[in-house]
Design an enzyme around this catalytic site. Structure first.
Site, short mmCIF file in Angstrom:
data_model
loop_
_atom_site.label_atom_id
_atom_site.label_comp_id
_atom_site.label_asym_id
_atom_site.label_seq_id
_atom_site.Cartn_x
_atom_site.Cartn_y
_atom_site.Cartn_z
N ASP A 10 10.08 -8.17 -1.15
CA ASP A 10 9.44 -9.49 -1.07
C ASP A 10 8.43 -9.56 -2.22
O ASP A 10 7.23 -9.51 -1.99
CB ASP A 10 8.76 -9.69 0.29
CG ASP A 10 7.75 -8.63 0.64
OD1 ASP A 10 7.86 -7.48 0.14
OD2 ASP A 10 6.81 -8.91 1.43
N HIS A 241 1.68 0.75 -1.73
CA HIS A 241 2.66 0.92 -0.65
C HIS A 241 4.12 1.16 -1.07
O HIS A 241 4.73 2.16 -0.73
CB HIS A 241 2.69 -0.35 0.21
CG HIS A 241 1.42 -0.76 0.85
ND1 HIS A 241 0.79 -0.04 1.83
CD2 HIS A 241 0.66 -1.88 0.69
CE1 HIS A 241 -0.27 -0.69 2.26
NE2 HIS A 241 -0.38 -1.81 1.57
C1 BDR Z 1 3.57 -4.12 2.93
O1 BDR Z 1 3.43 -5.54 3.12
C2 BDR Z 1 3.53 -6.21 1.87
O2 BDR Z 1 2.44 -7.04 1.67
C3 BDR Z 1 3.48 -5.16 0.80
O3 BDR Z 1 4.26 -5.55 -0.31
C4 BDR Z 1 4.01 -3.93 1.48
O4 BDR Z 1 5.41 -3.89 1.42
C5 BDR Z 1 2.29 -3.44 3.30
O5 BDR Z 1 1.99 -3.64 4.63
CA CA Z 2 6.59 -5.43 -0.08
#
Ligand code: BDR
Ligand code: CA
Length: 327
Positions: A10, A241
């Site tokens: 995303d 992340h």
């Molecule tokens: C996850 O949520 C999204 O905002 C980030 O891209 C990551 O995949 C972190 O909680």
């Molecule tokens: Ca993400």
């Protein structure tokens, strides 16, 4: 041999870093990218996926457009306050690049899994809508993939949307529940490790000292750092992340502690919606085998790995596309 992966994302700021890392790393064979709603709407996520592969000089990597909202048809909730209106920390070029393929992200997963049976690690770093759709279109998918790695969930750490739920799971718990209950080997790279693997100003300086690709990444991290300063750390740094999930999913980073346990996602209404419940009761005995368990939950990995991701991007040099901002 480089690990074949499909990346489903995303594309906000950390997804951009994950795509760059996967597209640039010589030991990763990035077969395709699928976009999914989540951090931003599907149009923006798709545009950012296309832009990122082109930025990496890998415009030949197919990008398929994915789902626009949760699998149950409920309203999508986005996170522009985390990733900027453009999903690029409000520092993107504003210039669209490239075209998507004609099949959907879910169809792309199935096509490639059939073409390379048991060779592909599917790495999903956004809401798991496309993965659940692929599973419903092709129930034999678990036997066609090597495994699935997700950035998502929290086994012992607090959530980042609610007290107990992480964003990618909380966005579409029904889809995530289907992913957790399928029979594939699932690796969960959740907040237990991604909240302690952080980027700081020294990493940004390394990126900024690289070519135009590194400089772009340093620029878009500025907004992301501000979000984490206010919402999580009280100082200027951020998580990375999704790139951590790519590193672990592609086998480039071996976790220090990752027991295989039973795990499920809480669905339905209520305060624990979107929680990942992982059976860690074996922790006092070194995690003995659990009957029927298929989820490898990453509980500990080397936080210093962030510098490896930064190095790959900083050393990538200049992009073949124009990264100056449209005024
Ligand atoms: C996850 O949520 C999204 O905002 C980030 O891209 C990551 O995949 C972190 O909680
Ligand atoms: Ca993400």
């Amino acid at each position: 041999m480089a690990q074949k992966i499909i990346l489903d994302c995303d594309t906000g700021v950390d997804d951009t870093m994950a795509i760059l890392y996967a597209a640039l790393h010589p030991e990763i064979d990035l077969l395709a990218v699928g976009s999914v709603w989540g951090n931003v709407d599907i149009e923006t996520a798709t545009r950012n996926c296309l832009h990122t592969v082109a930025m990496a000089g890998r415009a030949e990597i197919p990008v398929a457009r994915g789902a626009a909202g949760p699998i149950d048809g409920s309203d999508a909730v986005f996170a522009y306050h985390v990733h900027g209106d453009d999903g690029q920390g409000n520092a993107g070029t504003g210039r669209p690049v490239g075209e998507t393929v004609e099949w959907t992200a879910a169809e792309q997963i199935i096509r490639l899994a059939k073409r390379h049976p048991k060779e592909i690690e599917l790495i999903a770093v956004g809401p798991m809508t496309n993965v659940a759709l692929a599973l419903s279109l092709c129930p034999e998918l678990p036997s066609l993939l090597k495994g699935v790695t997700i950035m998502g969930g929290a086994a012992g750490a607090p959530g980042n949307v609610t007290e107990v739920a992480e964003a990618n799971i909380h966005s579409d718990p029904e889809a995530a529940a289907a992913v957790f209950s399928a029979t594939w080997p699932l690796t969960m790279v959740g907040l237990d490790v991604t909240m302690i693997t952080t980027l700081d100003d020294s990493h940004r300086a390394t990126l900024a000292a690289g070519g135009s690709i590194g400089q772009y990444m340093a620029d878009i991290l500025d907004f992301y750092f501000s979000f984490f300063e206010a919402a999580a750390f009280g100082e200027r740094r951020s998580c990375m992340h999704d790139a951590l999930a790519v590193a672990i999913g592609a086998g480039l980073l071996e976790p220090e502690l990752a027991p295989i346990v039973n795990a499920y996602v809480v669905t339905g209404a209520g305060p624990t919606r979107g929680q990942t419940v992982c059976d860690l009761r074996g922790m006092y005995m070194g995690y003995p085998e659990q009957h029927g368990a298929t989820t490898r939950v990453v509980l500990k990995s080397d936080p210093a790995f962030a510098k490896d991701v930064v190095r790959v991007i900083a050393e990538a040099g200049d992009s073949p596309i124009d990264l100056t901002r449209v005024r």
